[in-house]
Enzyme design. Structure first.
Site, PDB file in Angstrom:
ATOM      1  N   ASP A  42      41.956  -9.282 -20.564  1.00  0.00           N
ATOM      2  CA  ASP A  42      42.844  -9.194 -21.724  1.00  0.00           C
ATOM      3  C   ASP A  42      43.045  -7.722 -22.062  1.00  0.00           C
ATOM      4  O   ASP A  42      42.094  -7.014 -22.391  1.00  0.00           O
ATOM      5  CB  ASP A  42      42.222  -9.939 -22.910  1.00  0.00           C
ATOM      6  CG  ASP A  42      43.211 -10.155 -24.043  1.00  0.00           C
ATOM      7  OD1 ASP A  42      44.390  -9.803 -23.890  1.00  0.00           O
ATOM      8  OD2 ASP A  42      42.789 -10.688 -25.091  1.00  0.00           O
ATOM      9  N   ASP A  53      49.921  -9.638 -20.962  1.00  0.00           N
ATOM     10  CA  ASP A  53      48.703  -8.840 -21.133  1.00  0.00           C
ATOM     11  C   ASP A  53      47.406  -9.578 -20.866  1.00  0.00           C
ATOM     12  O   ASP A  53      46.332  -9.049 -21.159  1.00  0.00           O
ATOM     13  CB  ASP A  53      48.670  -8.238 -22.538  1.00  0.00           C
ATOM     14  CG  ASP A  53      48.640  -9.291 -23.631  1.00  0.00           C
ATOM     15  OD1 ASP A  53      48.938 -10.464 -23.334  1.00  0.00           O
ATOM     16  OD2 ASP A  53      48.332  -8.943 -24.781  1.00  0.00           O
ATOM     17  N   GLU A  54      47.455 -10.776 -20.296  1.00  0.00           N
ATOM     18  CA  GLU A  54      46.195 -11.462 -20.005  1.00  0.00           C
ATOM     19  C   GLU A  54      46.353 -12.418 -18.827  1.00  0.00           C
ATOM     20  O   GLU A  54      47.436 -12.911 -18.548  1.00  0.00           O
ATOM     21  CB  GLU A  54      45.662 -12.204 -21.230  1.00  0.00           C
ATOM     22  CG  GLU A  54      46.562 -13.284 -21.760  1.00  0.00           C
ATOM     23  CD  GLU A  54      45.929 -14.045 -22.911  1.00  0.00           C
ATOM     24  OE1 GLU A  54      44.725 -14.357 -22.849  1.00  0.00           O
ATOM     25  OE2 GLU A  54      46.666 -14.350 -23.862  1.00  0.00           O
TER      26      GLU A  54
END
Length: 359
Positions: free
Chosen positions: A16, A110-111
């Site tokens: 993350d 983003d993860e």
């Protein structure tokens, strides 16, 4: 199997990125480093899409109204989002992942989950990935390492920012028991409220409930909750999974025509949609508003982004913008719906000109 009692448990990493949008902006504009920053807009109805850690110390959070954020932090600097840039950085990061495993399941820009079962040390792999992300992008990432997706995702949030947390099979149930259920993936604000009304505040409270009790109150979600409370999650990392549309809608007992009442009703639809997005781990590029009038005529309006999104602040702002464009409504509204869909594969990014929201 992702049961902690399995003889050969999986090795799952959840990566993350830390304050991703804001960190990219600070990286690209050195004069913003170390300063409280919000990605979003300053207009009257603007919202914060992302906040730097410097801004978070003042209580600034994503989805917060810009006027509230400015009140909490008078020195807050606002910048407009650049989704094309965020998408390009995301592709660069996923290229790093691909050097370690083919089993990559992106959740958003983003993860992502990575299945590295078979390596000697998943911790070492996670540390190598974090080091490469820092060296090659100038950004930091946090990692959760465990034997299933549910706990790996919880663990990645445990030591943010720029941290790592490893939960081995024997410690999963104990780790989950100590956490508030509102942190559980898929448990949104409305479900957390329902649980609180039933006396369920922590993982231990949830584990004390029978499957039959959970089924009576949470339907098909019960099996997942029952296992998660015990540190069990059998979902595999789904590489190249097909993104499906996720939607929610509400039919009203009485037709609604006032803009304020429609806006309030849309928020309730958004609540339901976000819980479904969380549970299905979905993201998409297009937000669609559905409106059915009192004469049963139905229309839809849509807004697209340059890259997949799953954040409430962005989806909600798109829905509100689309609804505002229809007001005043010609007739009373009997149904409102919101859908998040992905119409193209990741590598078939839509044009930058479709950036979407003017936040």
């Amino acid at each position: 199997m992702a049961d902690p009692t399995a003889t050969n448990p999986r090795k799952i990493i959840h990566i993350d990125m830390d304050a991703f949008y804001a960190s990219v902006e600070q990286r690209d504009r050195p004069e913003l480093r170390g300063k409280p920053l919000a990605v979003g807009g300053t207009r009257e109805r603007g919202v914060v899409a992302a906040a730097s850690y410097e801004a978070r110390t003042f209580g600034v959070r994503s989805a917060m109204a810009s006027v509230t954020a400015r009140r909490r932090c008078p020195e807050l600097i606002f910048v407009k989002p650049r989704f094309d840039v965020y998408a390009e950085v995301s592709r660069q990061i996923r290229g790093i992942f691909a050097d370690y495993t083919e089993a990559i399941e992106p959740l958003s820009l983003d993860e992502a989950y990575l299945d590295v079962t078979g390596v000697e040390s998943a911790r070492d792999v996670a540390q190598q990935i974090r080091a490469r992300i820092r060296a090659e992008t100038g950004l930091t990432a946090s990692a959760g390492v465990s034997y299933n997706k549910f706990i790996a995702k919880l663990a990645s949030d445990q030591n943010k920012p720029d941290g790592i947390c490893v939960i081995p099979p024997g410690a999963g149930a104990r780790f989950v028991a100590s956490l508030p259920v509102k942190r559980f993936h898929g448990v949104g604000p409305r479900t957390a409220e329902r649980m609180a009304a039933l006396g369920i505040e922590t993982g231990a409270d949830l584990a004390a409930q029978s499957l039959a009790f959970l089924e009576a109150h949470f339907g098909s979600f019960a099996a997942y909750l029952h296992g998660a409370a015990r540190g069990i999650d059998d979902r595999p990392v789904r590489a190249n999974r097909i993104r499906k549309s996720v939607g929610a809608e509400r039919t009203f007992f009485e037709d609604i025509s006032e803009p304020a009442a429609l806006a309030e009703a849309l928020e309730r639809v958004l609540d339901a949609l976000m819980e479904r997005i969380e549970r299905s781990e979905s993201s998409g590029r297009t937000v669609t508003l559905k409106v059915k009038y009192s004469d049963f005529r139905q229309i839809t309006r849509a807004k697209s982004f340059a890259a997949p999104i799953c954040e409430r602040v962005l989806i909600g702002e798109a829905g509100r913008t689309l609804l505002a464009g229809l007001c005043p409504v010609p007739l009373g509204v009997r149904l409102l719906g919101l859908t998040l869909s992905s119409l193209a594969r990741e590598e078939e990014e839509v044009a930058v000109s479709q950036l979407g929201l003017d936040l």
